[in-house]
Design a protein around this motif. Structure first.
Motif, PDB file in Angstrom:
ATOM      1  N   SER A 279       0.896  -1.158   0.194  1.00 45.54           N
ATOM      2  CA  SER A 279      -0.158   0.019   0.065  1.00 45.54           C
ATOM      3  C   SER A 279       0.835   1.252   0.003  1.00 45.54           C
ATOM      4  CB  SER A 279      -0.739   0.057   1.039  1.00 45.54           C
ATOM      5  OG  SER A 279      -1.676  -1.215   1.239  1.00 45.54           O
ATOM      6  N   LEU A 282       2.926   2.148   3.143  1.00 44.84           N
ATOM      7  CA  LEU A 282       3.767   1.498   3.649  1.00 44.84           C
ATOM      8  C   LEU A 282       5.256   1.495   2.990  1.00 44.84           C
ATOM      9  CD1 LEU A 282       1.847  -1.918   3.848  1.00 44.84           C
ATOM     10  CD2 LEU A 282       2.160  -0.446   5.767  1.00 44.84           C
ATOM     11  N   ALA A 293       5.379   1.213   8.679  1.00 47.60           N
ATOM     12  CA  ALA A 293       4.150   2.138   8.467  1.00 47.60           C
ATOM     13  C   ALA A 293       4.838   3.567   8.006  1.00 47.60           C
ATOM     14  CB  ALA A 293       3.333   2.617   9.349  1.00 47.60           C
ATOM     15  N   TRP A 297       0.119   6.895   6.446  1.00 47.99           N
ATOM     16  CA  TRP A 297      -0.799   6.307   6.949  1.00 47.99           C
ATOM     17  C   TRP A 297      -1.595   7.099   8.215  1.00 47.99           C
ATOM     18  CZ3 TRP A 297       0.018   0.543   8.247  1.00 47.99           C
ATOM     19  CH2 TRP A 297      -1.375  -0.163   8.966  1.00 47.99           C
ATOM     20  N   CYS A 309      -6.425  -1.095   7.881  1.00 53.23           N
ATOM     21  CA  CYS A 309      -5.067  -1.649   8.023  1.00 53.23           C
ATOM     22  C   CYS A 309      -4.646  -1.805   6.344  1.00 53.23           C
ATOM     23  CB  CYS A 309      -4.931  -3.011   8.464  1.00 53.23           C
ATOM     24  SG  CYS A 309      -5.400  -2.914  10.375  1.00 53.23           S
ATOM     25  N   HIS A 310      -3.265  -1.283   6.290  1.00 56.25           N
ATOM     26  CA  HIS A 310      -2.991  -1.513   4.812  1.00 56.25           C
ATOM     27  C   HIS A 310      -1.843  -2.774   4.975  1.00 56.25           C
ATOM     28  CE1 HIS A 310      -4.442   2.394   3.747  1.00 56.25           C
ATOM     29  NE2 HIS A 310      -4.251   2.804   5.189  1.00 56.25           N
ATOM     30  N   TYR A 311      -1.810  -3.650   3.697  1.00 53.36           N
ATOM     31  CA  TYR A 311      -1.075  -4.497   3.472  1.00 53.36           C
ATOM     32  C   TYR A 311      -0.043  -4.750   2.733  1.00 53.36           C
ATOM     33  CZ  TYR A 311      -5.058  -6.313   6.295  1.00 53.36           C
ATOM     34  OH  TYR A 311      -6.137  -6.521   7.502  1.00 53.36           O
ATOM     35  N   TRP A 335      -0.218  -5.024  15.064  1.00 50.20           N
ATOM     36  CA  TRP A 335      -0.007  -5.487  13.651  1.00 50.20           C
ATOM     37  C   TRP A 335      -0.769  -6.534  13.191  1.00 50.20           C
ATOM     38  CZ3 TRP A 335       0.173 -10.694  14.840  1.00 50.20           C
ATOM     39  CH2 TRP A 335       0.586 -11.018  16.071  1.00 50.20           C
ATOM     40  N   ARG A 358      -4.636 -10.400  14.668  1.00 50.29           N
ATOM     41  CA  ARG A 358      -4.268  -9.261  14.873  1.00 50.29           C
ATOM     42  C   ARG A 358      -3.916  -8.839  16.216  1.00 50.29           C
ATOM     43  NH1 ARG A 358      -9.065  -4.533  14.278  1.00 50.29           N
ATOM     44  NH2 ARG A 358      -7.329  -2.678  14.671  1.00 50.29           N
ATOM     45  N   SER A 425       1.014  -6.652   7.984  1.00 53.66           N
ATOM     46  CA  SER A 425       0.656  -5.270   7.985  1.00 53.66           C
ATOM     47  C   SER A 425       1.356  -4.840   9.387  1.00 53.66           C
ATOM     48  CB  SER A 425      -0.927  -4.847   8.111  1.00 53.66           C
ATOM     49  OG  SER A 425      -1.208  -3.500   8.424  1.00 53.66           O
TER      50      SER A 425
END
Length: 453
Positions: A279, A282, A293, A297, A309-311, A335, A358, A425
């Motif tokens: 993403s 990131l 991150a 973000w 959340c961004h992966y 995370w 998570r 993430s």
């Protein structure tokens, strides 16, 4: 020439052992008149059914004692060998030097070559060890005789080992005993762990009974509060609402399983990150082994627990068999880690094809949650290293606390199809904090490195 060669062959036959087909060595003669090498006959009689049976004519000899060395035949053999050698040298073509057309009389020990008188005077043989042919041949026969003696001893030792068969049996028994001890130790550890589980379950049940009684008591207070005067009701409302808002969350239990992580590392694979799938918020390292991150973000400070959340995906995909990898999350308070069905990567229904674990931080407490399913447990502190195990055949995805050697959560009987990709993430990051990186641990990392973290 033909008559000479026939005589030579006949003489060699008379001086040859019928067992090893070589010149007699310490010959012995048995009752039937046949002669053999002492070592050959000894080995033959030890291996045979009848000790006194002739190996050549099968006639049984009289007397049970082993025959003595036939000294005359031994001397005759030595003379015959020398005579045969000289006769062969005279009759055999090519017994002279092709360069100088002289008879070979010398032997070069360094080059292992026959020489004539003029050959040994050349510069190439000047510093070499030169011996007369008779002396060199005598030395060569002695070496061959020694080699033959070593071979006989080697054959005798091999025969003894074949008869005994003890080393293999001993090792089989030893290995079986070691595995039995290992099984006994594991069973002992299993019983201790199960006993601890039973004790903690009993304690949990007692707490639940107590909580149930408290709820009944609270229910009575609520019923009575409806009949209280307005002023008294408002004075007690804050306390009642506070009690109602409290919802007990179970605490994650750690049950160490000795040797579990070491066994899983047999399936450990080395994975890297696919920077093209990350993403925009990131940042992936140059070696593709860590992600953190970025400044892009943005976190909703009012609703941190539901922040997006961004992966980033792994470069590798899994299609069958068993796989295991470890992720270092020491630097991250929050995370997300799991797997994704790769062929659905570009679809909008992302969460329909993922299995995730998570970690969320709320105030000073840490919580582990799973998706899907209903894992929501509080942990005593952050988990620094996570092990991920994937078994296609059994349909298992499991997460482990590597340093505690314990299971965190296991998805069972899930349908795993081809092209499963790990996803990562490093967040969401906490407001006003500088979080670190999520690091992929190399497959060759040794145990001491894990323990030192």
């Amino acid at each position: 020439m033909t008559a000479t060669m026939e005589m030579l062959q006949k003489l060699q036959k008379e001086l040859t052992c019928g067992i090893c087909r070589s010149y007699f060595s310490q010959p012995v003669t048995i009752g039937c008149g046949h002669s053999f090498c002492q070592a050959c006959l000894s080995l033959c009689w030890r291996a045979g059914v009848s000790v006194s049976c002739c190996p050549e004519c099968r006639q049984v000899s009289q007397g049970g004692e082993f025959p003595a060395i036939n000294e005359q035949l031994a001397q005759l053999t030595e003379l015959g060998k020398e005579f045969c050698f000289q006769l062969l040298q005279r009759t055999k073509e090519g017994n002279h030097c092709a360069t100088h057309n002289q008879v070979f009389k010398l032997f070069c020990e360094d080059d292992q070559a026959l020489l004539c008188g003029r050959c040994c005077q050349t510069p190439e043989h000047e510093a070499h060890k030169i011996s007369p042919i008779e002396e060199a041949a005598h030395n060569c026969r002695e070496k061959l005789q020694n080699i033959q003696s070593h071979l006989w001893r080697g054959l005798e030792d091999a025969e003894k080992l074949l008869v005994q068969k003890r080393p293999v049996d001993t090792w089989q028994w030893t290995i079986s005993i070691e595995f039995c001890k290992l099984q006994s130790l594991l069973m002992s550890e299993e019983n201790k762990c199960l006993q601890r589980v039973r004790e903690e379950q009993q304690a949990t049940q007692e707490r639940l009974f107590q909580h149930q009684e408290n709820l009944h008591d609270l229910k009575g207070k609520l019923q009575r509060s409806g009949h209280q005067p307005n002023l008294e009701l408002l004075q007690n409302a804050k306390q009642l609402l506070t009690v109602l808002s409290q919802r007990p969350i179970p605490e994650m239990r750690e049950y160490a399983i000795p040797g579990m992580i070491e066994m899983l590392r047999r399936f450990q694979v080395d994975i890297t990150l696919d920077s093209t799938s990350a993403s925009p918020s990131l940042t992936v390292s140059e070696d593709l082994k860590s992600v953190k991150a970025g400044e892009g973000w943005q976190v909703d400070t009012k609703h941190v627990e539901v922040s997006a959340c961004h992966y980033v995906f792994a470069e590798q995909t899994f299609s069958s068999d068993k796989y295991y990898f470890e992720v270092d999350v020491t630097q991250l308070p929050q995370w997300v880690l799991g797997i994704h069905n790769s062929h659905l990567r570009t679809r909008s229904d992302f969460y329909a094809s993922v299995f995730l674990l998570r970690c969320v931080k709320k105030k000073e407490d840490f919580y582990l949650e799973s998706y899907p399913r209903a894992l929501n447990h509080r942990v005593k502190g952050p988990v620094p290293r996570i092990g991920v195990y994937l078994d296609f055949q059994a349909g298992i995805l499991a997460f482990y606390n590597v340093l505690q050697n314990s299971l965190i959560y296991k998805f069972q009987y899930i349908s795993l199809v081809e092209n499963i990709t790990p996803i990562f993430s490093p967040g969401p990051p906490l407001p006003e904090t500088k979080d670190g990186s999520m690091i992929l641990c190399p497959a060759h990392l040794c145990t001491c490195c894990h323990l030192s973290c």
